[in-house]
Scaffold this motif. Structure first.
Motif, PDB file in Angstrom:
ATOM      1  N   ILE A  86     -11.149 -73.080   1.100  1.00 53.99           N
ATOM      2  CA  ILE A  86     -10.056 -73.845   1.693  1.00 53.99           C
ATOM      3  C   ILE A  86      -8.785 -73.012   1.766  1.00 53.99           C
ATOM      4  O   ILE A  86      -8.553 -72.144   0.938  1.00 53.99           O
ATOM      5  CB  ILE A  86      -9.795 -75.173   0.941  1.00 53.99           C
ATOM      6  CG1 ILE A  86      -9.499 -74.944  -0.530  1.00 53.99           C
ATOM      7  CG2 ILE A  86     -10.981 -76.115   1.060  1.00 53.99           C
ATOM      8  CD1 ILE A  86      -9.487 -76.228  -1.333  1.00 53.99           C
ATOM      9  N   ASN A  87      -7.993 -73.275   2.797  1.00 60.07           N
ATOM     10  CA  ASN A  87      -6.761 -72.510   3.017  1.00 60.07           C
ATOM     11  C   ASN A  87      -5.575 -73.157   2.325  1.00 60.07           C
ATOM     12  O   ASN A  87      -5.455 -74.378   2.299  1.00 60.07           O
ATOM     13  CB  ASN A  87      -6.478 -72.423   4.518  1.00 60.07           C
ATOM     14  CG  ASN A  87      -7.491 -71.571   5.245  1.00 60.07           C
ATOM     15  OD1 ASN A  87      -7.427 -70.346   5.183  1.00 60.07           O
ATOM     16  ND2 ASN A  87      -8.453 -72.208   5.898  1.00 60.07           N
ATOM     17  N   GLN A  88      -4.710 -72.328   1.803  1.00 62.05           N
ATOM     18  CA  GLN A  88      -3.466 -72.846   1.233  1.00 62.05           C
ATOM     19  C   GLN A  88      -2.313 -72.044   1.813  1.00 62.05           C
ATOM     20  O   GLN A  88      -2.295 -70.814   1.735  1.00 62.05           O
ATOM     21  CB  GLN A  88      -3.485 -72.684  -0.290  1.00 62.05           C
ATOM     22  CG  GLN A  88      -4.549 -73.559  -0.939  1.00 62.05           C
ATOM     23  CD  GLN A  88      -3.944 -74.597  -1.850  1.00 62.05           C
ATOM     24  OE1 GLN A  88      -3.395 -74.276  -2.885  1.00 62.05           O
ATOM     25  NE2 GLN A  88      -4.018 -75.852  -1.448  1.00 62.05           N
ATOM     26  N   SER A  89      -1.355 -72.766   2.389  1.00 60.25           N
ATOM     27  CA  SER A  89      -0.177 -72.084   2.918  1.00 60.25           C
ATOM     28  C   SER A  89       0.745 -71.762   1.743  1.00 60.25           C
ATOM     29  O   SER A  89       0.650 -72.365   0.684  1.00 60.25           O
ATOM     30  CB  SER A  89       0.509 -72.945   3.960  1.00 60.25           C
ATOM     31  OG  SER A  89       0.620 -74.258   3.497  1.00 60.25           O
ATOM     32  N   PRO A  90       1.647 -70.796   1.951  1.00 61.06           N
ATOM     33  CA  PRO A  90       2.467 -70.309   0.833  1.00 61.06           C
ATOM     34  C   PRO A  90       3.217 -71.395   0.059  1.00 61.06           C
ATOM     35  O   PRO A  90       3.178 -71.409  -1.171  1.00 61.06           O
ATOM     36  CB  PRO A  90       3.432 -69.343   1.519  1.00 61.06           C
ATOM     37  CG  PRO A  90       2.670 -68.838   2.704  1.00 61.06           C
ATOM     38  CD  PRO A  90       1.831 -69.992   3.160  1.00 61.06           C
ATOM     39  N   LEU A  91       3.869 -72.317   0.774  1.00 64.98           N
ATOM     40  CA  LEU A  91       4.619 -73.365   0.074  1.00 64.98           C
ATOM     41  C   LEU A  91       3.705 -74.269  -0.730  1.00 64.98           C
ATOM     42  O   LEU A  91       4.013 -74.664  -1.864  1.00 64.98           O
ATOM     43  CB  LEU A  91       5.358 -74.242   1.091  1.00 64.98           C
ATOM     44  CG  LEU A  91       6.793 -73.876   1.372  1.00 64.98           C
ATOM     45  CD1 LEU A  91       7.371 -74.819   2.416  1.00 64.98           C
ATOM     46  CD2 LEU A  91       7.612 -73.967   0.081  1.00 64.98           C
ATOM     47  N   GLU A  92       2.585 -74.575  -0.128  1.00 64.70           N
ATOM     48  CA  GLU A  92       1.575 -75.422  -0.748  1.00 64.70           C
ATOM     49  C   GLU A  92       1.087 -74.786  -2.046  1.00 64.70           C
ATOM     50  O   GLU A  92       0.936 -75.438  -3.072  1.00 64.70           O
ATOM     51  CB  GLU A  92       0.435 -75.531   0.264  1.00 64.70           C
ATOM     52  CG  GLU A  92      -0.656 -76.473  -0.041  1.00 64.70           C
ATOM     53  CD  GLU A  92      -1.693 -76.491   1.086  1.00 64.70           C
ATOM     54  OE1 GLU A  92      -1.627 -75.655   2.024  1.00 64.70           O
ATOM     55  OE2 GLU A  92      -2.587 -77.337   1.018  1.00 64.70           O
ATOM     56  N   PHE A  93       0.870 -73.483  -1.983  1.00 67.93           N
ATOM     57  CA  PHE A  93       0.366 -72.754  -3.132  1.00 67.93           C
ATOM     58  C   PHE A  93       1.384 -72.734  -4.274  1.00 67.93           C
ATOM     59  O   PHE A  93       1.034 -72.790  -5.439  1.00 67.93           O
ATOM     60  CB  PHE A  93       0.004 -71.327  -2.725  1.00 67.93           C
ATOM     61  CG  PHE A  93      -0.720 -70.558  -3.796  1.00 67.93           C
ATOM     62  CD1 PHE A  93      -2.045 -70.842  -4.092  1.00 67.93           C
ATOM     63  CD2 PHE A  93      -0.082 -69.560  -4.517  1.00 67.93           C
ATOM     64  CE1 PHE A  93      -2.726 -70.140  -5.071  1.00 67.93           C
ATOM     65  CE2 PHE A  93      -0.746 -68.850  -5.506  1.00 67.93           C
ATOM     66  CZ  PHE A  93      -2.071 -69.140  -5.787  1.00 67.93           C
ATOM     67  N   GLN A  94       2.660 -72.657  -3.890  1.00 62.34           N
ATOM     68  CA  GLN A  94       3.697 -72.492  -4.907  1.00 62.34           C
ATOM     69  C   GLN A  94       4.293 -73.796  -5.408  1.00 62.34           C
ATOM     70  O   GLN A  94       5.187 -73.792  -6.244  1.00 62.34           O
ATOM     71  CB  GLN A  94       4.836 -71.624  -4.341  1.00 62.34           C
ATOM     72  CG  GLN A  94       4.427 -70.191  -4.133  1.00 62.34           C
ATOM     73  CD  GLN A  94       5.507 -69.405  -3.433  1.00 62.34           C
ATOM     74  OE1 GLN A  94       6.428 -68.903  -4.051  1.00 62.34           O
ATOM     75  NE2 GLN A  94       5.404 -69.318  -2.120  1.00 62.34           N
TER      76      GLN A  94
END
Ligand code: C2E
Ligand code: MG
Ligand code: MG
Ligand code: MG
Length: 282
Positions: A117-125
């Motif tokens: 699954i993909n995680q965008s930078p903001l989502e990840f942080q």
């Protein structure tokens, strides 16, 4: 009449930027209802083990079927989801869906099957929740963390702050694997590869798109594969569209391929049927 003309002239000269902003606002509003309204769907694209030709993994790719506009690309709406905070709910939903299908495909297809699954930078942080919640849900389903791979991009690791480092450790704790998406685009520093524990490198489509023998893209792909293997990472080539590209990548020792050559992203039920149609492994 003069007034009317003035107004018309005004709207005629409405800056394109303002129109774009209004469009984004409208789309963000629509996105708020999309999740509850059942307009979001996860598609799955096969990740094929090049040596055996078998499907070992799937990448989950989100689709938005907008009632008026039709299919909206994630490249357009993920940034809006990030800016509005909607990405948190969307990401949770992506996780839930992926978990269900990973469970089924591990049980019915292969015990080591993985959904990426993909995680965008903001989502990840994001600071709240994070992967501890995921870990307990995995446990509740009796699923190993290795059922899932989280795809992140190089930019995150380049100026990794403590939120990023924390998240990577949480993933490790949960047993969830990590893939570096779009590898080779944008950044020239490789030092983060020794600093962080990464499982997969995904060679960006810009290298594989025009892959030909003796080409500079071939030289770069070769070098990336050799380097990754020496560092203990496995390599997934994105965007293979032709048999020649597949053969060149397999010849270079690339572990996995993902691209239109094998299949386009498809609804889960269709992916399920594709797995069932595969001959049994020996
Ligand atoms: P990505 O993670 O790099 O995903 C690969 C993209 O390449 C997908 O586009 C896929 O459909 C496309 N692709 C795969 N094989 C081929 C090929 O052979 N030729 C060509 N021309 N394209 C190919 P898609 O589905 O439009 O997704 C675009 C991006 O949106 C993804 O890039 C990812 O960054 C983001 N995205 C998708 N789903 C999610 C999600 O659930 N959450 C987040 N945060 N981002 C997502
Ligand atoms: Mg990806
Ligand atoms: Mg990618
Ligand atoms: Mg990409």
């Amino acid at each position: 009449a003069a007034k009317g003309a003035g107004r018309n002239r005004f709207s005629y000269f409405t800056p394109a930027l303002q129109v774009a902003a209004q469009n984004r606002m409208r789309l963000t509003n629509d996105l708020r209802g999309a999740l509850k309204g059942g307009q979001l769907e996860l598609y799955y694209q096969p990740i094929v083990h090049l040596r055996s030709g078998r499907i070992h993994k799937a990448e989950a790719l989100i689709r938005w079927n907008h009632p008026q506009r039709g299919l909206v690309s994630p490249l357009e709406f993920i940034p809006l989801a990030e800016a509005s905070g909607l990405i948190i709910d969307i990401g949770e939903w992506v996780f839930q869906q992926s978990l269900q299908w990973a469970k089924r495909w591990r049980r019915e297809h292969h015990p080591e099957f993985q959904v990426s699954i993909n995680q965008s930078p903001l989502e990840f942080q994001r600071e709240d929740g994070g992967y501890q919640g995921w870990q307990s849900q995995l446990r509740a389903h009796g699923l190993a963390g290795q059922s899932l791979v989280v795809e992140i991009t190089e930019g995150l690791l380049l100026d990794a702050n403590s939120a990023v480092t924390d998240k990577l450790l949480q993933l490790r704790d949960a047993g969830i694997q990590v893939a570096l998406d779009d590898f080779g685009t944008g950044y020239s520093s490789l030092s983060y590869l020794k600093k962080f524990d990464i499982d997969y490198l995904k060679i960006d489509r810009s290298f594989t798109r025009n892959l030909a023998p003796e080409s500079s893209d071939m030289a770069l792909s070769d070098a990336i594969i050799v380097m990754a293997h020496k560092l203990g990472l496995r390599v997934i080539a994105e965007g293979g569209e032709t048999e020649q590209q597949r053969a060149l990548l397999a010849g270079a020792g690339c572990d996995y391929g993902q691209g239109y050559l094998f299949a386009r992203p498809m609804p889960a039920e269709q992916f399920d049927a594709l797995l069932k149609a595969q001959p049994a492994a020996d």
